[in-house]
Design an enzyme around this catalytic site. Sequence first.
Site, mmCIF file in Angstrom:
data_model
loop_
_atom_site.group_PDB
_atom_site.id
_atom_site.type_symbol
_atom_site.label_atom_id
_atom_site.label_comp_id
_atom_site.label_asym_id
_atom_site.label_seq_id
_atom_site.Cartn_x
_atom_site.Cartn_y
_atom_site.Cartn_z
ATOM 1 N N GLU A 1 0.654 -1.242 -0.048
ATOM 2 C CA GLU A 1 0.006 0.161 0.050
ATOM 3 C C GLU A 1 0.898 1.257 -0.010
ATOM 4 O O GLU A 1 0.586 2.180 -0.740
ATOM 5 C CB GLU A 1 -0.987 0.239 1.208
ATOM 6 C CG GLU A 1 -1.752 -1.266 1.308
ATOM 7 C CD GLU A 1 -2.540 -1.682 0.123
ATOM 8 O OE1 GLU A 1 -2.837 -1.013 -0.677
ATOM 9 O OE2 GLU A 1 -2.664 -2.846 -0.383
ATOM 10 N N HIS B 1 2.055 2.055 -3.366
ATOM 11 C CA HIS B 1 1.138 2.614 -4.380
ATOM 12 C C HIS B 1 1.142 4.199 -4.312
ATOM 13 O O HIS B 1 0.714 4.794 -5.321
ATOM 14 C CB HIS B 1 -0.239 2.427 -3.993
ATOM 15 C CG HIS B 1 -0.673 0.727 -4.528
ATOM 16 N ND1 HIS B 1 -0.663 0.730 -5.586
ATOM 17 C CD2 HIS B 1 -1.361 -0.077 -4.179
ATOM 18 C CE1 HIS B 1 -1.347 -0.613 -6.197
ATOM 19 N NE2 HIS B 1 -1.872 -0.952 -5.003
HETATM 20 N N1 PHE Z 1 -6.114 -1.564 -4.371
HETATM 21 C C1 PHE Z 1 -5.941 -2.148 -3.307
HETATM 22 C C2 PHE Z 1 -4.845 -2.754 -3.489
HETATM 23 O O1 PHE Z 1 -3.958 -3.592 -4.057
HETATM 24 C C3 PHE Z 1 -6.995 -3.554 -3.413
HETATM 25 C C4 PHE Z 1 -8.475 -2.975 -3.121
HETATM 26 C C5 PHE Z 1 -9.223 -3.219 -4.373
HETATM 27 C C6 PHE Z 1 -8.917 -2.912 -1.891
HETATM 28 C C7 PHE Z 1 -10.521 -2.713 -4.265
HETATM 29 C C8 PHE Z 1 -10.451 -2.588 -2.093
HETATM 30 C C9 PHE Z 1 -11.071 -2.582 -3.208
HETATM 31 O O2 PHE Z 1 -3.942 -2.774 -2.591
HETATM 32 ZN ZN ZN Z 2 -2.303 -2.901 -4.890
#
Ligand code: PHE
Ligand code: ZN
Length: 873
Positions: free
Chosen positions: A300, A303
């Site tokens: 996270e 990201h």
């Molecule tokens: N984007 C988040 C992740 O990969 C995953 C996620 C997707 C969480 C949809 C909640 C809803 O880390």
């Molecule tokens: Zn992710």
Amino acid sequence: MTAQPTAIHRRDYRAPDFRIETVELEFDLQPEATRVKSKLAVVPQTPGAPLKLDGEDLELLSVVIDGRKLAPADYKVDEHGLTIPAVPSVPLTLEIETKVNPKGNTHLSGLYQSSGVYCTQCEAQGFRRITYFPDRPDVMSIYRVTIRADRKANPVLLSNGNLLEEGSLSDGRHYAVWHDPFPKPCYLFALVAGDLAVNEDEFVTRSGRKVALRIFVEHGKVPRTVYAMDALKRSMRWDETRFDLEYDLDLFNIVAVSDFNMGAMENKSLNVFNDKYILADPDTATDADYAGIEAVVAHEYFHNWTGNRITCRDWFQLSLKEGLTVFRDQEFTSDMRSRPVKRIQDVRVLRARQFPEDAGPLAHPIRPDSYIAIDNFYTPTVYEKGSEVIRMIHTMLGEAGFQKGMRLYVERHDGEAATCDQFVAAMADANTVDLSQFQRWYSQAGTPEVTVEGRYDAQSGDYELTVTQIVPPTPGQPDKQPVQMPFGIGLLDAQGRDIALKAEAAEMPRPGLLNLTAPKQTFRFKGVPEPKAISLNRGFSAPVIVKAKQPGEAQAFLMAHDSDAFARWEAGQQYATELLLARVADPSRPFDPAFIEAIGQTLRDDKLEQAFIAEAITLPSEDYIADRMAVVDVDGIHAARRALRLEIVSKYRKQFEETYSRNTTPGAYSPDAASAGRRALKNAALSYLSELADEEAGLRRLIFDQYSKADNMTDRAAALRLLVDIAGEEREAALADFYQRFADDALVLDKWLMLQAISSLPDTLDKVRSLLKHPAFSMQKPNKVRSLIGAFTANALRYHAADGSGYAFHADRMLELEPINPQVAARLLAPLGRWRRFDAGRQEKMKAELRRVLAKPNLSRDVYEIASKSLEN
Ligand code: PHE
Ligand code: ZN
């Protein structure tokens, strides 16, 4: 759903008709009636286009354009959104007020409450459940958010970015104003309000910026956030040193909640986590939990650059951020822990989850061409295969070339919503290479099969390697093109050393790395000694299935000597798989002594790290064997695998006992990789010994003693895992004790539910049924549903009971869950779609259950998509 839901296609992408420069949100939080005011600075891009805003499950209170309140005749509202046909073609201010019900929101998408804490989940399309908005990732805006709430119930008020202001209001309420200076798509918006405790720390970035770090959790749980905080700081440092990426705000908040559809969410500066990926202490978390926390916290955090600063143009590009960020978190773990062991574990996961998906009715490329519900595409393919595709680029370009490509990618696209093609173009341009053929990995589904045949000419001393590849047909993609891949190989001489190989640069860009591009290629290595064995797909350099015939003796030789640790492990897995498949076909067939011998040698080899030995002596899973059969024989596989384990433990009982006691080290628990490796090996040894425990009370006692005397959850849960498969008083005593000890710890009770659901005992389904009524279970809580129902569907032996009882149970539960939480229901439905892999009787029963699900009126898009594709393909 009245009409059948329709699919959205990648080829239909059009740039947005309206940009939204700024978003001002005001929340008046009330559990069942929260008012949301939104004020948008709208900039039309296409003169004359109607203004279409997405919205779902909203109560619309008012719409105002440039200060003028619209009459109902000025707009249209339906179940998907709000359309204003006539808007000025100059910049305008749009104000909308909606009302939502956080407490009643069981979908856990949009604004909801988890144990009384308000939180949001907007990826992928949850923002439209908060207010009407162009809910697409290429609309990026600056957000200013005001939160008003009861102070006593919600002392903590959080959103993205920086806190501008806070203060008191009348009636015991208070407010906070947040401002995020970085433009972002609405899926990265987040709000949290509640009564939470906090662990505060600080990180100083390499350029000297002081960042306040906060992890918010339920009261009483702060001591369990220490490891997550440490993982966060290590992630921030690692991203600076390995990727040259520094954090960009003065604060970084994490909130842990107990009701969450996925693992965690990377909202800008306000990550929201499933508490499973934050909370840990030695008594309640296993080594695997600690490793999961480290990886998800890192994922996270990473990201922030790969996902937030550079986001996705549309949801078809999801792997742009997910594949790349998984690659980054895998590399982080590899740098923190053992690289070979991490690689082995990642390949196990890929094979257990992604390969079956790629071979089944839901197969899709890492960049899909269409979807009905995007929530269904947060898949092992988009994530894990996506990461493998990035890893191949890394392998081909090397670390320096890859980082050059990353720098160009960031330089070109920072602040933008980008595409997978743009990522690959940055990699290609920075290194002046042509990746056009490689890009087929983005558009073709299916796991390529690579067949390798070697021939040695003793006279000339030439070794000839013929490599063919096919990409199998998948639903909607009958014909495939060959892909480019880096394919690691090595030849071992009689002493087990690598033979030096020379070839053309185009064929072998780096020593030991073949460049595969064509359906069939022949590589010639001149003047080499006769190899004793050939090592293939070293490091798992390409995510493919390798087919090669080598005598058992050569495989045993690789198990003992391969200089590539991954390939060494892989030799054992493939050898074991062959033996097990042969045994299933003919239950009287003996196992090769050479394999048993090689396992014994691995167990004795003190130059190997313990975690590696633990992986190397663990046989391929029942599911992995099943994936290699035309028609799965669940009972036969279970019996064959147990028989091989029994033969191994019978031969090496003493060694297993020694390994067990040698790795039972006294002293305080530490979650570090080396200590975890010792526990993994000790528990792998105990697992082998448990094969004899049905007959031997002394061994049952040994396992029960580990269970009851353990001073950490890793050892306690490992022992309980073994006991649940052994009927008897120890089993019942341990399960009862475990519940007593952890009766008020929801996360630990998830393990208790899960272990009972994966038991191989014949009455497992009855037990699972009765647990549905236990207070530890709730259909409203995704972690509970996954632990009990999800785990049961992964219990091949009991789920696939020939009478179909497992399937009927599964479908019944999904029908119950679907109205409560369609996203989670859809994800858990997939096992029924594997019907093609089974005998005619099971096939019919599985399809009948899918039809029953599909026949439910008002089925959600999510479940409709999985059920219909599972039946059709
Ligand atoms: N984007 C988040 C992740 O990969 C995953 C996620 C997707 C969480 C949809 C909640 C809803 O880390
Ligand atoms: Zn992710």
